[in-house]
Every structure is written in C-alpha cells, then in structure tokens.
Design an enzyme around this catalytic site. Structure first.
Site, PDB file in Angstrom:
ATOM      1  N   CYS A  87       0.849  -1.189   0.000  1.00  0.00           N
ATOM      2  CA  CYS A  87       0.000   0.000   0.000  1.00  0.00           C
ATOM      3  C   CYS A  87       0.884   1.238   0.000  1.00  0.00           C
ATOM      4  O   CYS A  87       1.907   1.292   0.675  1.00  0.00           O
ATOM      5  CB  CYS A  87      -0.991  -0.014   1.160  1.00  0.00           C
ATOM      6  SG  CYS A  87      -0.483   0.898   2.610  1.00  0.00           S
ATOM      7  N   GLU A  88       0.478   2.191  -0.827  1.00  0.00           N
ATOM      8  CA  GLU A  88       1.342   3.356  -1.019  1.00  0.00           C
ATOM      9  C   GLU A  88       1.300   4.322   0.161  1.00  0.00           C
ATOM     10  O   GLU A  88       2.118   5.230   0.240  1.00  0.00           O
ATOM     11  CB  GLU A  88       0.981   4.085  -2.314  1.00  0.00           C
ATOM     12  CG  GLU A  88      -0.351   4.787  -2.311  1.00  0.00           C
ATOM     13  CD  GLU A  88      -0.654   5.436  -3.657  1.00  0.00           C
ATOM     14  OE1 GLU A  88       0.026   5.113  -4.638  1.00  0.00           O
ATOM     15  OE2 GLU A  88      -1.582   6.259  -3.703  1.00  0.00           O
ATOM     16  N   HIS A  89       0.355   4.119   1.073  1.00  0.00           N
ATOM     17  CA  HIS A  89       0.270   5.045   2.218  1.00  0.00           C
ATOM     18  C   HIS A  89       1.211   4.664   3.345  1.00  0.00           C
ATOM     19  O   HIS A  89       1.761   5.525   4.015  1.00  0.00           O
ATOM     20  CB  HIS A  89      -1.169   5.086   2.750  1.00  0.00           C
ATOM     21  CG  HIS A  89      -2.142   5.508   1.711  1.00  0.00           C
ATOM     22  ND1 HIS A  89      -3.266   4.771   1.384  1.00  0.00           N
ATOM     23  CD2 HIS A  89      -2.161   6.582   0.899  1.00  0.00           C
ATOM     24  CE1 HIS A  89      -3.929   5.375   0.422  1.00  0.00           C
ATOM     25  NE2 HIS A  89      -3.289   6.472   0.103  1.00  0.00           N
ATOM     26  N   HIS A  90       1.365   3.345   3.570  1.00  0.00           N
ATOM     27  CA  HIS A  90       2.175   2.898   4.713  1.00  0.00           C
ATOM     28  C   HIS A  90       3.356   2.019   4.302  1.00  0.00           C
ATOM     29  O   HIS A  90       4.151   1.610   5.148  1.00  0.00           O
ATOM     30  CB  HIS A  90       1.300   2.107   5.708  1.00  0.00           C
ATOM     31  CG  HIS A  90       0.130   2.891   6.228  1.00  0.00           C
ATOM     32  ND1 HIS A  90      -1.122   2.812   5.664  1.00  0.00           N
ATOM     33  CD2 HIS A  90       0.038   3.780   7.247  1.00  0.00           C
ATOM     34  CE1 HIS A  90      -1.946   3.617   6.316  1.00  0.00           C
ATOM     35  NE2 HIS A  90      -1.277   4.216   7.285  1.00  0.00           N
ATOM     36  N   GLN A 128      -5.500  -0.410  -3.921  1.00  0.00           N
ATOM     37  CA  GLN A 128      -6.184  -1.545  -4.556  1.00  0.00           C
ATOM     38  C   GLN A 128      -7.047  -1.108  -5.745  1.00  0.00           C
ATOM     39  O   GLN A 128      -7.152  -1.810  -6.739  1.00  0.00           O
ATOM     40  CB  GLN A 128      -7.034  -2.259  -3.499  1.00  0.00           C
ATOM     41  CG  GLN A 128      -7.578  -3.590  -3.984  1.00  0.00           C
ATOM     42  CD  GLN A 128      -8.353  -4.313  -2.896  1.00  0.00           C
ATOM     43  OE1 GLN A 128      -7.991  -4.275  -1.736  1.00  0.00           O
ATOM     44  NE2 GLN A 128      -9.414  -4.991  -3.277  1.00  0.00           N
TER      45      GLN A 128
HETATM   46  N1  LIG Z   1      -8.812   3.406  -0.777  1.00  0.00           N
HETATM   47  C1  LIG Z   1      -7.716   2.781  -0.294  1.00  0.00           C
HETATM   48  N2  LIG Z   1      -7.239   3.137   0.896  1.00  0.00           N
HETATM   49  C2  LIG Z   1      -6.167   2.467   1.353  1.00  0.00           C
HETATM   50  C3  LIG Z   1      -5.530   1.451   0.654  1.00  0.00           C
HETATM   51  N3  LIG Z   1      -4.498   1.007   1.406  1.00  0.00           N
HETATM   52  C4  LIG Z   1      -4.503   1.735   2.536  1.00  0.00           C
HETATM   53  N4  LIG Z   1      -5.511   2.637   2.527  1.00  0.00           N
HETATM   54  C5  LIG Z   1      -5.959   3.656   3.483  1.00  0.00           C
HETATM   55  O1  LIG Z   1      -5.233   4.843   3.339  1.00  0.00           O
HETATM   56  C6  LIG Z   1      -5.670   5.686   4.388  1.00  0.00           C
HETATM   57  C7  LIG Z   1      -4.613   6.681   4.779  1.00  0.00           C
HETATM   58  O2  LIG Z   1      -5.235   7.527   5.704  1.00  0.00           O
HETATM   59  P1  LIG Z   1      -4.506   8.500   6.713  1.00  0.00           P
HETATM   60  O3  LIG Z   1      -5.536   8.993   7.689  1.00  0.00           O
HETATM   61  O4  LIG Z   1      -3.726   9.502   5.935  1.00  0.00           O
HETATM   62  O5  LIG Z   1      -3.440   7.527   7.407  1.00  0.00           O
HETATM   63  P2  LIG Z   1      -3.428   6.954   8.882  1.00  0.00           P
HETATM   64  O6  LIG Z   1      -3.474   8.041   9.879  1.00  0.00           O
HETATM   65  O7  LIG Z   1      -2.266   6.005   8.968  1.00  0.00           O
HETATM   66  O8  LIG Z   1      -4.821   6.163   8.918  1.00  0.00           O
HETATM   67  P3  LIG Z   1      -5.275   4.867   9.727  1.00  0.00           P
HETATM   68  O9  LIG Z   1      -4.873   3.674   8.908  1.00  0.00           O
HETATM   69  O10 LIG Z   1      -6.763   4.992   9.831  1.00  0.00           O
HETATM   70  O11 LIG Z   1      -4.575   4.877  11.061  1.00  0.00           O
HETATM   71  C8  LIG Z   1      -6.114   4.746   5.511  1.00  0.00           C
HETATM   72  O12 LIG Z   1      -7.502   4.926   5.675  1.00  0.00           O
HETATM   73  C9  LIG Z   1      -5.823   3.341   4.933  1.00  0.00           C
HETATM   74  O13 LIG Z   1      -6.744   2.369   5.371  1.00  0.00           O
HETATM   75  C10 LIG Z   1      -6.076   1.105  -0.614  1.00  0.00           C
HETATM   76  O14 LIG Z   1      -5.589   0.228  -1.333  1.00  0.00           O
HETATM   77  N5  LIG Z   1      -7.157   1.797  -1.047  1.00  0.00           N
HETATM   78 ZN   LIG Z   2      -1.797   1.315   4.146  1.00  0.00          ZN
END
Ligand SMILES: Nc1nc2c(ncn2[C@@H]2O[C@H](COP(=O)(O)OP(=O)(O)OP(=O)(O)O)[C@@H](O)[C@H]2O)c(=O)[nH]1
Ligand SMILES: [Zn+2]
Length: 198
Positions: A87-90, A128
């Site tokens: 996942c590109e966020h984490h 995804q």
């Molecule tokens: N739509 C989508 N969201 C994703 C995917 N992988 C991770 N995420 C979400 O990316 C979001 C990033 O949100 P942020 O609020 O910036 O990050 P965060 O504070 O780490 O969020 P939490 O995971 O809720 O603790 C989170 O809600 C994740 O669940 C994906 O493949 N698709």
């Molecule tokens: Zn993630």
C-alpha cells in the site's frame, strides 16, 4: 526513468537503498553491527527492489508477446490469482486474489500472461482501486476484447497490524468494460467466480 532495465537499476541503486535502510534501523534503536543484523540492510534493500520491480516492466508488451488469432467468442476466466502488493500510504503489504475474465474479439492471450500482468502492477506502491483499474485498462487497450472484468479481494496489513487493527475485513474492488457492463454478462462472471469469493 533513470535506468533502462531492472538489472541495471538493481546494480546501481542497491547501495543507496541499503545505506538508507541501515540508517533507518539505527534510528529505530538497533545495532546494525550485531551478527543478526549485519546483512539486514542489504537484504531489505533487495527485498524492496524485488517488490517494486513492476516499475521497470511493461505489462502491455507481456500481453502482446502471446496473443494468438483465434475464433473463440465465449468468456475466458482465470480466477484465484494470488497477489502481493504494497500500500502506497504505509508501505505495508496487502495481499489476496485477483479474478480476471475477458471475451475475445479475434485474439486470445496466453493464459499465464494474465497472472504476469497482475504481478507487474502489484509490484509497485499501490492502492487496490488503481491496481484493479490498471490491470483492466491494460487488457482492454492491448487485447481489445469484447469485454473484460477484474475483481480483486485483499487484506491490508496496514489495517491489521496497526491503525484500526481489524484482522478479518477484506476489501473487494472490481472493474468492468465492454460486454461486462451488461448486467447479465457481469452476473454470469460473478456466478462463475462465486465459489472463490468470500
Ligand atoms: N482506498 C484505499 N485506501 C487504502 C488502501 N491502502 C490503505 N488505505 C488507506 O489509506 C488511508 C490513509 O489515511 P490517513 O488517515 O492519511 O493515514 P493513517 O493516519 O495512517 O490512517 P489509519 O490507517 O486509519 O490509522 C487509511 O484509511 C488506509 O486504510 C487502498 O488500497 N485503497
Ligand atoms: Zn496502508
């Protein structure tokens, strides 16, 4: 794109990625000189480069390398294609299964090429939804079938190991083009993969 091939990229960049991993591990409070960790920055760098090699691969070229003229007009389904992405966020894994169907339009494609293009797009930093869309578009643009459908079901480690910490939720994404936009065709596909869906 600074480097032409994965091999070239691998040779040139491993040192930099390795050194940065070493710094991160040290910053986290570990001793990178202790025996178990001595080679870890290098291993981690190689693993990360492996998991992101899709940036250096051409999914469309892979499909084109095995397209065969064939007069078959029924649905072709390859289901339960396991996938591992980040996942590109984490930069944590998400993993699950892809199900792909297409209805040929003069050409069929070598079956193994469908899992191969799943890997090309999965081995990048992804969400995804985009992964689903890229697989769909690649098949649609390259093979130009009568229709194409992609369903992905995945579990996200960033929602399991941390954050909301939900161990049993799965995420389903889907995309449909051409003949699959018709509800009957879409339902036939969904019925045929239903035993694989949660
Ligand atoms: N739509 C989508 N969201 C994703 C995917 N992988 C991770 N995420 C979400 O990316 C979001 C990033 O949100 P942020 O609020 O910036 O990050 P965060 O504070 O780490 O969020 P939490 O995971 O809720 O603790 C989170 O809600 C994740 O669940 C994906 O493949 N698709
Ligand atoms: Zn993630």
């Amino acid at each position: 794109m600074p480097y032409k091939t994965f091999e070239e990229y691998n040779i040139k960049i491993t040192d930099e990625v390795r050194d940065r991993y070493k710094r991160i591990i040290e910053e986290l409070g570990e001793d990178t000189d202790r025996e178990g960790l001595q080679k870890t920055p290098e291993r981690a760098a190689k693993a990360m480069q492996f998991l992101t090699q899709g940036y250096y691969q051409d999914a469309s070229a892979i499909l084109k390398s095995a397209m065969f003229k064939e007069d078959y007009n029924e649905m072709v389904i390859v289901k339960d294609i396991e996938l591992y992405s980040l996942c590109e966020h984490h930069i944590l894994p998400f993993f699950g299964k892809a199900h792909i169907a297409y209805i040929p339009n003069g050409y069929i494609v070598g079956l193994s090429k469908l899992p191969r293009i799943v890997d090309v797009y999965a081995r990048r930093l992804q969400v995804q939804e985009r992964l689903t869309e890229q697989i769909l578009e690649c098949i649609n643009e390259t093979l130009k079938p009568r229709g194409v459908a992609v369903v992905i079901e995945a579990s996200h480690m960033c929602m399991m190991m941390r954050g909301v910490q939900k161990q049993n939720s799965t995420t389903t994404t889907s995309g449909f083009r051409g003949a699959f936009e018709k509800i009957e065709t879409r339902n036939e596909f969904l019925k045929l993969i239903s035993s694989s869906l949660d």
